[in-house]
Scaffold this active site. Sequence first.
Site, PDB file in Angstrom:
ATOM      1  N   GLY A 281    -119.277 -36.620  -5.251  1.00 47.36           N
ATOM      2  CA  GLY A 281    -118.845 -38.008  -4.951  1.00 47.36           C
ATOM      3  C   GLY A 281    -117.693 -37.948  -4.117  1.00 47.36           C
ATOM      4  O   GLY A 281    -117.109 -37.180  -3.981  1.00 47.36           O
TER       5      GLY A 281
ATOM      6  N   GLN B  84    -110.820 -40.224   1.294  1.00 56.28           N
ATOM      7  CA  GLN B  84    -110.635 -38.995   1.460  1.00 56.28           C
ATOM      8  C   GLN B  84    -111.088 -38.393   2.980  1.00 56.28           C
ATOM      9  O   GLN B  84    -110.593 -37.046   3.167  1.00 56.28           O
ATOM     10  CB  GLN B  84    -111.484 -38.122   0.335  1.00 56.28           C
TER      11      GLN B  84
ATOM     12  N   CYS C 271    -112.225 -32.013  -7.580  1.00 56.05           N
ATOM     13  CA  CYS C 271    -111.994 -33.228  -6.469  1.00 56.05           C
ATOM     14  C   CYS C 271    -112.132 -32.474  -5.326  1.00 56.05           C
ATOM     15  O   CYS C 271    -111.401 -31.180  -5.243  1.00 56.05           O
ATOM     16  CB  CYS C 271    -110.646 -34.020  -6.694  1.00 56.05           C
ATOM     17  N   LEU C 272    -113.046 -33.029  -4.326  1.00 54.49           N
ATOM     18  CA  LEU C 272    -112.811 -32.387  -2.820  1.00 54.49           C
ATOM     19  C   LEU C 272    -111.415 -32.348  -2.411  1.00 54.49           C
ATOM     20  O   LEU C 272    -110.980 -31.338  -1.402  1.00 54.49           O
ATOM     21  CB  LEU C 272    -113.952 -32.944  -2.133  1.00 54.49           C
TER      22      LEU C 272
ATOM     23  N   HIS D 218    -113.477 -41.782 -11.576  1.00 49.28           N
ATOM     24  CA  HIS D 218    -112.835 -40.909 -10.612  1.00 49.28           C
ATOM     25  C   HIS D 218    -112.576 -41.466  -9.320  1.00 49.28           C
ATOM     26  O   HIS D 218    -111.594 -41.525  -8.495  1.00 49.28           O
ATOM     27  CB  HIS D 218    -113.409 -39.827 -10.783  1.00 49.28           C
ATOM     28  N   GLU D 219    -113.628 -41.969  -8.461  1.00 53.74           N
ATOM     29  CA  GLU D 219    -113.709 -42.319  -7.324  1.00 53.74           C
ATOM     30  C   GLU D 219    -112.946 -43.801  -7.241  1.00 53.74           C
ATOM     31  O   GLU D 219    -112.323 -43.984  -6.120  1.00 53.74           O
ATOM     32  CB  GLU D 219    -115.199 -42.463  -6.789  1.00 53.74           C
TER      33      GLU D 219
ATOM     34  N   HIS E 144    -109.606 -43.311  -6.621  1.00 51.39           N
ATOM     35  CA  HIS E 144    -109.044 -42.774  -5.071  1.00 51.39           C
ATOM     36  C   HIS E 144    -108.787 -44.044  -4.112  1.00 51.39           C
ATOM     37  O   HIS E 144    -107.964 -44.137  -3.457  1.00 51.39           O
ATOM     38  CB  HIS E 144    -110.211 -42.136  -4.353  1.00 51.39           C
TER      39      HIS E 144
HETATM   40 NI    NI Z   1    -111.920 -36.951  -6.052  1.00 47.43          NI
END
Ligand code: NI
Length: 173
Positions: A45, A50, A97-98, A139-140, A143
């Site tokens: 995701g 990000q 998380c990236l 989670h997204e 962000h």
């Molecule tokens: Ni993330």
Amino acid sequence: MIRQILTVPDPILKEVSKPVEIVNDEIRALMADMLETMYDAKGIGLAAIQIGVPLRVIVMDLVWGKEDAGDARLPRYFINPEILDASEDLRPYEEGCLSVPEYYEEIERPAKIKLKYLNENGEEIIEEADEMFATCIQHEIDHLNGIVFIDKLSRLKRERAIAKVKKVKRIAA
Ligand code: NI
């Protein structure tokens, strides 16, 4: 085009993203870049912030994320997502998380949610989410509100996570 993924403690990740007004080719091009970036980084995701774009846009692929899926892909697009309802029962999951590479920690979130969003054609969808889908979309959406999962941890754990990311980036540089 593969874009650069911002990592903590980049202050841009704390920005609150703005709603998309029209789902047009520009947004679809952004989402194509986001997917390419996400697959390249082996994530499941990604939120637009990000890659430094403060718009309420998320891409996800939970089929690709499964270990036994091989090359199967099922990209999904969520524009201006909103949580309409959330269950009281929680689902724990060891999240990553990236934007926090190589750091994982268990987080509890509502196990089931009701979700409203626009798809890649600008159509409004209302959908129930559970299991991995529920965890990942929450989670997204965090962000989009300037929240990274480590913000939910104790200060000590958060500082450790940031120190680890800095170390990982130094080794990669
Ligand atoms: Ni993330």
